[in-house]
Design an enzyme around this catalytic site. Structure first.
Site, short mmCIF file in Angstrom:
data_model
loop_
_atom_site.label_atom_id
_atom_site.label_comp_id
_atom_site.label_asym_id
_atom_site.label_seq_id
_atom_site.Cartn_x
_atom_site.Cartn_y
_atom_site.Cartn_z
N GLU A 90 0.84 -1.19 0.00
CA GLU A 90 0.00 0.00 0.00
C GLU A 90 0.88 1.24 0.00
O GLU A 90 1.98 1.25 0.56
CB GLU A 90 -0.92 0.01 1.23
CG GLU A 90 -1.99 -1.07 1.17
CD GLU A 90 -2.95 -1.03 2.36
OE1 GLU A 90 -4.13 -1.40 2.16
OE2 GLU A 90 -2.54 -0.62 3.47
N CYS A 103 3.42 8.99 0.40
CA CYS A 103 3.99 8.11 1.41
C CYS A 103 4.15 6.74 0.75
O CYS A 103 3.15 6.09 0.44
CB CYS A 103 3.07 8.03 2.62
SG CYS A 103 3.63 6.89 3.90
N CYS A 110 7.34 -6.20 6.55
CA CYS A 110 8.43 -5.67 7.38
C CYS A 110 8.79 -6.72 8.42
O CYS A 110 7.91 -7.43 8.91
CB CYS A 110 7.99 -4.36 8.07
SG CYS A 110 9.28 -3.55 9.02
N CYS A 114 7.58 -4.03 15.23
CA CYS A 114 7.15 -3.00 16.19
C CYS A 114 5.73 -3.32 16.66
O CYS A 114 4.85 -3.62 15.85
CB CYS A 114 7.21 -1.62 15.54
SG CYS A 114 8.88 -1.12 15.03
N CYS A 117 2.51 -1.44 15.11
CA CYS A 117 2.41 -1.24 13.67
C CYS A 117 1.75 -2.43 12.99
O CYS A 117 2.10 -3.58 13.25
CB CYS A 117 3.81 -1.00 13.09
SG CYS A 117 3.81 -0.65 11.32
N SER A 212 12.16 7.15 13.87
CA SER A 212 11.03 6.74 14.70
C SER A 212 11.54 6.40 16.09
O SER A 212 12.18 5.37 16.29
CB SER A 212 10.34 5.52 14.07
OG SER A 212 9.79 5.86 12.82
N CYS A 330 -0.46 6.77 9.99
CA CYS A 330 0.81 6.22 10.45
C CYS A 330 0.61 4.87 11.16
O CYS A 330 -0.19 4.75 12.09
CB CYS A 330 1.47 7.21 11.41
SG CYS A 330 3.05 6.68 12.04
#
Length: 338
Positions: A90, A103, A110, A114, A117, A212, A330
């Protein structure tokens, strides 16, 4: 057969020469792809038919399939792309009064894990090539018929773990013969991959580094960001200071506020102490629901946190939310399979 989008300008010149084609054809091809948004060699009418056929035999010009496009009430648009191998990512187009920003994603999934997320929940599949990264921008520009002037590597994936392809894509973005985006309008967001920060310090690029952070102590940061165990805050801050000594540029820290976890005045004091020797901006981000254990800090408490940082000399701001109603904010991007 290689995708012609995977070459920067100098690489394409070299490749054409290797294929016994004129180097100057790279300028024409770049103009068609990046300025005129061509999606096939057949439409490149200032090239001879013979040359177009030869290019089609030796190269691909491949774009991902647009699977879905969803528009937020605030004008934000989220795109789901499917690549040739079936992998999906996305990316998001964000509209502001003074700019249009993209973005974009650098990896399929990933592997950093985290806790807050959504991206990492479906795991890591692979890195994107530079052409697959650039195709997100070209696809959004074609779909919305608007020019993107800002790019943030804050979509899916950790850009520093796909360093070479990200840098190759950026070289094309800033090239006047291609997308001609200002270097200072490109931001690379990292969860704190120190090796990548060290490499970026030596790049001849004037891009923005965004880190971050999300917690002011090793104890708290390790609970939500496993990468902190490999690169604890002392190591990370030292790398940032070294980066700043070389580049002389401000660094942006991203700090998601989680209710009762990292949003107390004591947390604010520790954050001030942590970054006191770094010229920086602090973006405070309201937590967007990703079906995790965390809750959003109430607005009044977030404002108090912001004001406390500002009263102690930090440039801090609560970042305006965009796209949360379509899961485009985010931390909300996912690798979907449709």
């Amino acid at each position: 057969m290689e995708n012609i989008l995977d070459y920067d300008y100098k690489e394409l010149q070299t490749k054409l020469e290797h294929e016994r084609l004129e180097r100057y054809r790279a300028t024409q091809i770049f103009d068609w792809v990046y300025k005129k948004k061509a999606t096939s060699f057949a439409v490149m009418t200032n090239l001879s038919k013979k040359l177009r056929e030869e290019l089609s035999r030796k190269f691909k010009l491949t774009f991902p399939e647009l699977v879905t496009k969803v528009t937020s009430k605030d004008g934000t648009v989220k795109f789901l792309w499917k690549y040739e191998d079936g992998s999906t990512v996305e990316s998001v187009l964000l509209r502001y009064p003074d700019r249009i920003s993209a973005c974009i994603s650098s990896q399929v999934g990933c592997n950093l894990g985290c806790k807050f997320c959504a991206t990492g929940r479906s795991g890591f599949v692979r890195n994107l090539t530079s052409g697959e990264i650039l195709a997100q921008i070209l696809g959004m520009e074609r779909s919305e018929k608007e020019r993107i002037g800002n790019v943030v590597f804050m979509g899916m994936g950790e850009p520093m773990l796909n360093y070479d392809e990200v840098m190759r894509a950026i070289r094309v973005m800033v090239d006047p013969k291609a997308l001609k985006i200002s270097q200072r309008r490109i931001s690379i967001s990292t969860a704190g991959v120190v090796d990548g920060i060290e490499k970026l310090a030596n790049e001849p690029l004037d891009v923005v580094l965004s880190v971050s952070l999300h917690a002011p102590t090793d104890e708290k940061r390790s609970k939500i960001m496993p990468i902190n165990q490999k690169y604890p805050l002392s190591v990370l801050m030292n790398a940032i200071k070294n980066y700043q000594a070389v580049k002389g540029k401000r660094v942006t820290f991203e700090y998601i506020l989680f209710d009762g976890f990292n949003d107390s005045m004591e947390d604010a004091k520790k954050l001030i102490e942590l970054v006191k020797d770094i010229k920086c901006n602090v973006n405070l981000i309201p937590y967007n629901d990703t079906q995790s254990e965390f809750k959003r800090t109430p607005p009044r408490k977030a404002k108090e946190f912001e004001e406390f940082l500002k009263s102690h000399g930090l440039e801090a701001v609560i970042r305006a939310e965009k796209g949360s109603d379509i899961d485009a904010a985010c931390g909300q991007l996912r690798r979907r399979t449709l």
